[in-house]
Design a protein around this motif. Structure first.
Motif, mmCIF file in Angstrom:
data_model
loop_
_atom_site.group_PDB
_atom_site.id
_atom_site.type_symbol
_atom_site.label_atom_id
_atom_site.label_comp_id
_atom_site.label_asym_id
_atom_site.label_seq_id
_atom_site.Cartn_x
_atom_site.Cartn_y
_atom_site.Cartn_z
ATOM 1 N N VAL A 1 8.477 7.637 5.640
ATOM 2 C CA VAL A 1 7.338 7.005 6.298
ATOM 3 C C VAL A 1 7.605 6.821 7.797
ATOM 4 O O VAL A 1 8.593 6.200 8.185
ATOM 5 C CB VAL A 1 7.012 5.639 5.662
ATOM 6 C CG1 VAL A 1 5.821 4.994 6.371
ATOM 7 C CG2 VAL A 1 6.725 5.798 4.176
ATOM 8 N N LYS A 2 6.712 7.365 8.611
ATOM 9 C CA LYS A 2 6.812 7.226 10.057
ATOM 10 C C LYS A 2 5.754 6.241 10.549
ATOM 11 O O LYS A 2 4.626 6.207 10.039
ATOM 12 C CB LYS A 2 6.616 8.571 10.755
ATOM 13 C CG LYS A 2 7.619 9.646 10.344
ATOM 14 C CD LYS A 2 9.041 9.234 10.654
ATOM 15 C CE LYS A 2 10.032 10.325 10.261
ATOM 16 N NZ LYS A 2 11.431 9.874 10.437
ATOM 17 N N VAL B 1 9.191 -2.742 7.626
ATOM 18 C CA VAL B 1 8.635 -2.261 6.350
ATOM 19 C C VAL B 1 8.777 -0.745 6.250
ATOM 20 O O VAL B 1 9.262 -0.214 5.245
ATOM 21 C CB VAL B 1 7.156 -2.672 6.219
ATOM 22 C CG1 VAL B 1 6.528 -2.004 4.995
ATOM 23 C CG2 VAL B 1 7.033 -4.183 6.124
ATOM 24 N N THR B 2 8.354 -0.017 7.294
ATOM 25 C CA THR B 2 8.374 1.446 7.219
ATOM 26 C C THR B 2 9.790 1.997 7.152
ATOM 27 O O THR B 2 10.025 3.032 6.519
ATOM 28 C CB THR B 2 7.633 2.060 8.423
ATOM 29 O OG1 THR B 2 8.259 1.639 9.638
ATOM 30 C CG2 THR B 2 6.171 1.634 8.430
ATOM 31 N N ASP C 1 2.123 -7.013 14.518
ATOM 32 C CA ASP C 1 3.525 -7.241 14.875
ATOM 33 C C ASP C 1 4.295 -5.943 14.638
ATOM 34 O O ASP C 1 4.654 -5.617 13.506
ATOM 35 C CB ASP C 1 4.091 -8.379 14.033
ATOM 36 C CG ASP C 1 5.485 -8.811 14.467
ATOM 37 O OD1 ASP C 1 6.252 -7.946 14.945
ATOM 38 O OD2 ASP C 1 5.810 -9.993 14.311
ATOM 39 N N ILE C 2 4.520 -5.186 15.699
ATOM 40 C CA ILE C 2 5.136 -3.858 15.565
ATOM 41 C C ILE C 2 6.521 -3.952 14.948
ATOM 42 O O ILE C 2 6.883 -3.149 14.066
ATOM 43 C CB ILE C 2 5.192 -3.155 16.935
ATOM 44 C CG1 ILE C 2 3.781 -2.967 17.499
ATOM 45 C CG2 ILE C 2 5.900 -1.798 16.818
ATOM 46 C CD1 ILE C 2 3.754 -2.506 18.938
ATOM 47 N N GLU C 3 7.303 -4.903 15.378
ATOM 48 C CA GLU C 3 8.659 -5.051 14.854
ATOM 49 C C GLU C 3 8.643 -5.353 13.358
ATOM 50 O O GLU C 3 9.420 -4.776 12.584
ATOM 51 C CB GLU C 3 9.397 -6.164 15.600
ATOM 52 C CG GLU C 3 10.869 -6.290 15.232
ATOM 53 C CD GLU C 3 11.598 -7.299 16.075
ATOM 54 O OE1 GLU C 3 12.836 -7.263 16.107
ATOM 55 O OE2 GLU C 3 10.933 -8.143 16.720
ATOM 56 N N ALA C 4 7.732 -6.229 12.931
ATOM 57 C CA ALA C 4 7.633 -6.563 11.512
ATOM 58 C C ALA C 4 7.169 -5.367 10.691
ATOM 59 O O ALA C 4 7.684 -5.113 9.591
ATOM 60 C CB ALA C 4 6.683 -7.742 11.319
ATOM 61 N N ALA D 1 0.806 -1.224 0.000
ATOM 62 C CA ALA D 1 0.000 0.000 0.000
ATOM 63 C C ALA D 1 0.837 1.270 0.000
ATOM 64 O O ALA D 1 0.307 2.362 -0.257
ATOM 65 C CB ALA D 1 -0.931 0.001 1.214
ATOM 66 N N ILE D 2 2.131 1.169 0.282
ATOM 67 C CA ILE D 2 2.983 2.359 0.351
ATOM 68 C C ILE D 2 3.180 2.959 -1.043
ATOM 69 O O ILE D 2 3.483 2.257 -2.009
ATOM 70 C CB ILE D 2 4.344 2.022 0.999
ATOM 71 C CG1 ILE D 2 4.136 1.692 2.482
ATOM 72 C CG2 ILE D 2 5.326 3.186 0.854
ATOM 73 C CD1 ILE D 2 5.399 1.277 3.218
ATOM 74 N N LYS D 3 2.996 4.282 -1.121
ATOM 75 C CA LYS D 3 3.140 5.037 -2.366
ATOM 76 C C LYS D 3 4.281 6.042 -2.216
ATOM 77 O O LYS D 3 4.777 6.272 -1.106
ATOM 78 C CB LYS D 3 1.834 5.773 -2.683
ATOM 79 C CG LYS D 3 0.622 4.869 -2.825
ATOM 80 C CD LYS D 3 -0.642 5.693 -3.076
ATOM 81 C CE LYS D 3 -1.861 4.785 -3.217
ATOM 82 N NZ LYS D 3 -3.093 5.571 -3.503
#
Length: 391
Positions: free
Chosen positions: A175-176, A168-169, A161-164, A139-141
């Motif tokens: 991206v924050k 990605v970010t 899963d915050i770490e996972a 979904a990241i643009k």
């Protein structure tokens, strides 16, 4: 220090004049400045002193420093409500032309912020299942600046899963990652440690624990928190009253012992409801049947005290149960020492349409339960008699 010691002692300021054991309450709107040059300096460097309580106050500052310490963040900023803290986080990161990604299960008013307010300001959005990092990546643009995750999510307790997600970010410089960790509290989960850029709490809930104030707090790097303070906090005016900050800090002293009892009670209540003939489904990450059970085991100290329950008979059965409870209180908040029950579709998530709710398993026959610290046998007996009232 370990967390229970930190909850009592970290960042506490004893009064240098009187030696007061409990931190003083600075219930003042403004501060007398010694001279013109110092007034100019402090107005331009608000983190070096106090000039006006909308910019900073010693009591609020102590609360902010304590939360930052507990979350292992560089800084924090408090606000007048949890949604105020969420708004500070989001508005300090986005501008017209940007794109944001947020979870398909989040608090109803946060959903309204993303779907009704931001589009009017020229900010586009995409809703994804944030338990799937690959869906976030897809979904990241080029104009994406924010991924917003609520975990545990309100009200179905999905665990991302915050770490996972942070892996990605972090591939994308702009991206924050902002995580709403209200349901967990700093006692059960630390998103900054797991890779989030900022963590937000409705301090109204477990941090206070007694249902006496509304408040929010946002923690992260000093750079990001300074940006949220100036000009956003300055202009929004969503500041926390000193007395509310002082009250929350008194509640935080018992956060650890409260959360241990909350979690212990919740597991027993969830197991009882999971085997009740009038219950279709229990959404509680402590149950092995919950879709996010393994993720919760990995990143949380315990499973928390929030759950949702699908009751046989739909909304009419929910009405009967909520009108029949005697120990539980019918109230829309959560995280109190006493147990609360609400109907999410018409209360916390009324901003969503029926179709939007059902798509993410927020059904009309569902109640949300905030398990308190009462004797668990009384809670189970109360729910049992209320369920038996269904005709």
């Amino acid at each position: 220090m370990k967390i229970n010691t930190d909850l009592l002692h970290a960042q506490q300021k004893h009064d240098p004049v009187t030696g007061s054991h409990v931190s003083p309450l600075y219930q003042t709107s403004t501060f007398v400045l010694p001279n013109f040059d110092e007034a100019v300096r402090l107005n331009q460097n608000i983190d070096q002193g106090f000039v006006y309580s909308r910019f900073g106050n010693p009591t609020v500052d102590e609360f902010e420093r304590k939360v930052a310490h507990l979350e292992q963040a560089e800084a924090a900023v408090a606000s007048a409500s949890g949604l105020g803290a969420i708004t500070l986080a989001v508005m300090s990161l986005v501008k017209t032309g940007d794109h944001v990604i947020f979870g398909d299960v989040i608090y109803g008013c946060t959903f309204a912020l993303f779907t009704k307010i931001l589009p009017s300001l020229g900010v586009a959005y995409t809703i994804v299942d944030t338990t799937n990092p690959e869906a976030i990546e897809a979904a990241i643009k080029p104009n994406t600046v924010l991924v917003y995750v609520e975990t545990p999510a309100n009200p179905t307790l999905k665990i991302s899963d915050i770490e996972a997600v942070s892996k990605v970010t972090k591939k994308h410089e702009k991206v924050k990652l902002v995580v709403d960790s209200t349901f967990a509290s700093p006692y059960l989960q630390n998103p900054i440690v797991l890779g989030a850029d900022m963590v937000v709490h409705s301090a109204t809930k477990y941090l206070c624990g007694h249902g006496t104030v509304t408040a929010g707090v946002l923690a992260g790097s000093k750079e990001l928190i300074d940006r949220a303070k100036m000009p956003y906090l300055q202009c929004f005016g969503s500041v926390l009253d000193p007395f509310a900050a002082w009250t929350i800090m008194q509640g935080m002293k018992t956060l650890g012992v409260r959360m241990e009892k909350h979690c212990s009670n919740a597991m027993k209540v969830a197991e009882f409801l999971d085997n009740h003939p009038m219950v279709d489904k229990v959404y509680y990450p402590g149950l092995p049947s919950h879709e996010s059970h393994e993720t919760a085991k990995k990143q949380m100290k315990d499973f928390g005290a929030m759950m949702s329950v699908d009751i046989k008979g739909g909304i009419d059965s929910c009405r009967t149960v909520m009108n029949s409870v005697k120990v539980f209180s019918l109230a829309t908040s959560l995280g109190n020492v006493d147990s609360l029950i609400q109907h999410s579709p018409t209360m916390s998530h009324f901003d969503m349409t029926l179709e939007e709710r059902c798509k993410v398993n927020i059904f009309d026959g569902q109640v949300r339960i905030s398990v308190g610290i009462e004797d668990v046998e009384d809670l189970i007996e109360d729910l049992d008699q209320a369920l038996k009232s269904i005709k």
